[in-house]
Design an enzyme around this catalytic site. Structure first.
Site, PDB file in Angstrom:
ATOM      1  N   ASP A 109       5.754   5.326   1.144  1.00 52.84           N
ATOM      2  CA  ASP A 109       5.067   6.599   0.938  1.00 52.84           C
ATOM      3  C   ASP A 109       5.269   7.570   2.097  1.00 52.84           C
ATOM      4  OD1 ASP A 109       3.576   4.945   2.614  1.00 52.84           O
ATOM      5  OD2 ASP A 109       1.851   4.823   1.301  1.00 52.84           O
ATOM      6  N   ASN A 138     -10.168   0.373  -0.135  1.00 47.95           N
ATOM      7  CA  ASN A 138     -10.539   0.541  -1.546  1.00 47.95           C
ATOM      8  C   ASN A 138      -9.540  -0.164  -2.460  1.00 47.95           C
ATOM      9  OD1 ASN A 138      -8.315   2.170  -1.400  1.00 47.95           O
ATOM     10  ND2 ASN A 138      -9.354   4.072  -1.964  1.00 47.95           N
ATOM     11  N   HIS A 183      -6.221   0.190  -2.316  1.00 50.17           N
ATOM     12  CA  HIS A 183      -4.966   0.894  -2.606  1.00 50.17           C
ATOM     13  C   HIS A 183      -3.773   0.167  -2.014  1.00 50.17           C
ATOM     14  CE1 HIS A 183      -5.593   3.513   1.203  1.00 50.17           C
ATOM     15  NE2 HIS A 183      -4.561   2.757   1.448  1.00 50.17           N
ATOM     16  N   GLU A 210      -4.149   4.995  -5.442  1.00 54.82           N
ATOM     17  CA  GLU A 210      -5.601   4.897  -5.298  1.00 54.82           C
ATOM     18  C   GLU A 210      -6.223   4.310  -6.568  1.00 54.82           C
ATOM     19  OE1 GLU A 210      -6.925   5.537  -2.515  1.00 54.82           O
ATOM     20  OE2 GLU A 210      -6.040   7.286  -1.540  1.00 54.82           O
TER      21      GLU A 210
HETATM   22  C1  F6R Z   1       1.131   2.663   4.244  1.00 58.84           C
HETATM   23  C2  F6R Z   1       0.496   2.256   2.992  1.00 58.84           C
HETATM   24  C3  F6R Z   1      -0.966   2.023   2.909  1.00 58.84           C
HETATM   25  C4  F6R Z   1      -1.500   1.077   3.975  1.00 58.84           C
HETATM   26  C5  F6R Z   1      -3.012   0.897   3.848  1.00 58.84           C
HETATM   27  C6  F6R Z   1      -3.581   0.019   4.943  1.00 58.84           C
HETATM   28  O1  F6R Z   1       2.517   2.874   4.062  1.00 58.84           O
HETATM   29  O2  F6R Z   1       1.177   2.146   2.050  1.00 58.84           O
HETATM   30  O3  F6R Z   1      -1.268   1.517   1.633  1.00 58.84           O
HETATM   31  O4  F6R Z   1      -0.863  -0.161   3.864  1.00 58.84           O
HETATM   32  O5  F6R Z   1      -3.645   2.135   3.884  1.00 58.84           O
HETATM   33  O6  F6R Z   1      -3.450   0.687   6.161  1.00 58.84           O
HETATM   34  P1  F6R Z   1      -3.762  -0.048   7.545  1.00 58.84           P
HETATM   35  O7  F6R Z   1      -2.701  -1.085   7.700  1.00 58.84           O
HETATM   36  O8  F6R Z   1      -3.640   1.033   8.577  1.00 58.84           O
HETATM   37  O9  F6R Z   1      -5.121  -0.632   7.430  1.00 58.84           O
END
Ligand code: F6R
Length: 252
Positions: free
Chosen positions: A70, A139, A141, A146
């Site tokens: 992303d 959440n 995701h 989301e």
């Molecule tokens: C990032 C991504 C997100 C993260 C998620 C957890 O490329 O795809 O889904 O993996 O937000 O983020 P952290 O690791 O910072 O808790």
């Protein structure tokens, strides 16, 4: 229910080492493999472990290709909070991967829909994702997919929820600076990966990890779709495993 391959680590650093061993094995087996990569805090120890292997002469990225999950809409690749910048800084500049073999969605593409289609075509042209690395949001995701009424299919532009913008605020000066939209691989795209590695660390992820792996398969918990993947490995530290240890001791 099929047993999930669940690997426990004492802490986030060891989880990173285990994850790096799995990706390294995939690279040794297929030197030109296509890795799906993630940003965020979770994969940082894993990337450090991959860099250490490279520096020790054990791992060659010369033919490896990568596609990131992303990117924020509106941030150029040289913006310090863009995911392209993150990947260059944290991993790509420290290994011998070729820059042209690394793809991150283009956050400033004039035609974002065309950019999403091109991303899907690139993944296909490279033969599909061999190993997809994922983190998980509080959440549930994955990527920037989301909670929603249905599981998303392909790479697309999405609006970020208030909770995700709030969680990511720590990297920006002000909440207003956090982009409102992102381009993300779809859940359908993620599920086409031949193997998936979900890394999850920290107590704040314990409940959502349990819900994702043992709850209903529900698009309101996007990561729950991973229960349907045939080659999912989960690497988690003890803090993130605490709810699973309580509710599902048989999982180990
Ligand atoms: C990032 C991504 C997100 C993260 C998620 C957890 O490329 O795809 O889904 O993996 O937000 O983020 P952290 O690791 O910072 O808790």
């Amino acid at each position: 229910m099929k047993k999930i391959q669940l690997l426990s680590a004492v802490n986030a650093s060891i989880a990173g080492n285990i994850g790096a061993d799995l990706l390294a094995a995939a690279i040794l087996e297929k030197p030109d493999c296509l890795l799906g990569l993630a940003t965020g805090s979770t994969p940082v120890p894993l990337y450090h472990a991959l860099i250490a292997k490279h520096q020790a002469g054990q791992l060659d990225f010369n033919q490896v290709r990568s596609v990131n999950l992303d990117e924020y809409v509106g941030l150029k690749g040289d913006h310090p909070q863009s995911y392209r910048y993150f990947m260059n800084e944290v991993l790509f500049s420290k290994i011998n991967i070729r820059q042209e073999n690394t793809k991150v969605p283009d956050g400033i593409a004039a035609d974002q829909n065309a950019c999403c289609e091109a991303y899907e075509s690139q993944i296909k042209a490279w033969g599909g994702i061999d190993y997809q690395l994922l983190g998980i949001g509080q959440n549930g995701h994955i990527g920037f997919n989301e909670p929603a009424a249905v599981f998303s299919r392909r790479t697309q532009v999405v609006a970020l929820t208030a909770s995700t913008r709030e969680a990511n605020k720590r990297f920006f000066d002000r909440l207003e600076d956090v982009p409102t939209h992102a381009i993300t691989m779809g859940i359908g795209t993620i599920m086409t990966a031949r193997k998936i590695l979900l890394v999850c660390t920290g107590e704040q992820k314990a409940e959502i990890l349990e819900k994702s792996l043992f709850g209903e398969i529900d698009p309101q918990v996007p990561a729950s779709v991973l229960q349907l993947h045939r080659r999912l490995t989960v690497v988690a530290d003890e803090a993130a495993l605490s709810t699973i240890r309580l509710k599902h001791p048989e999982a180990f």
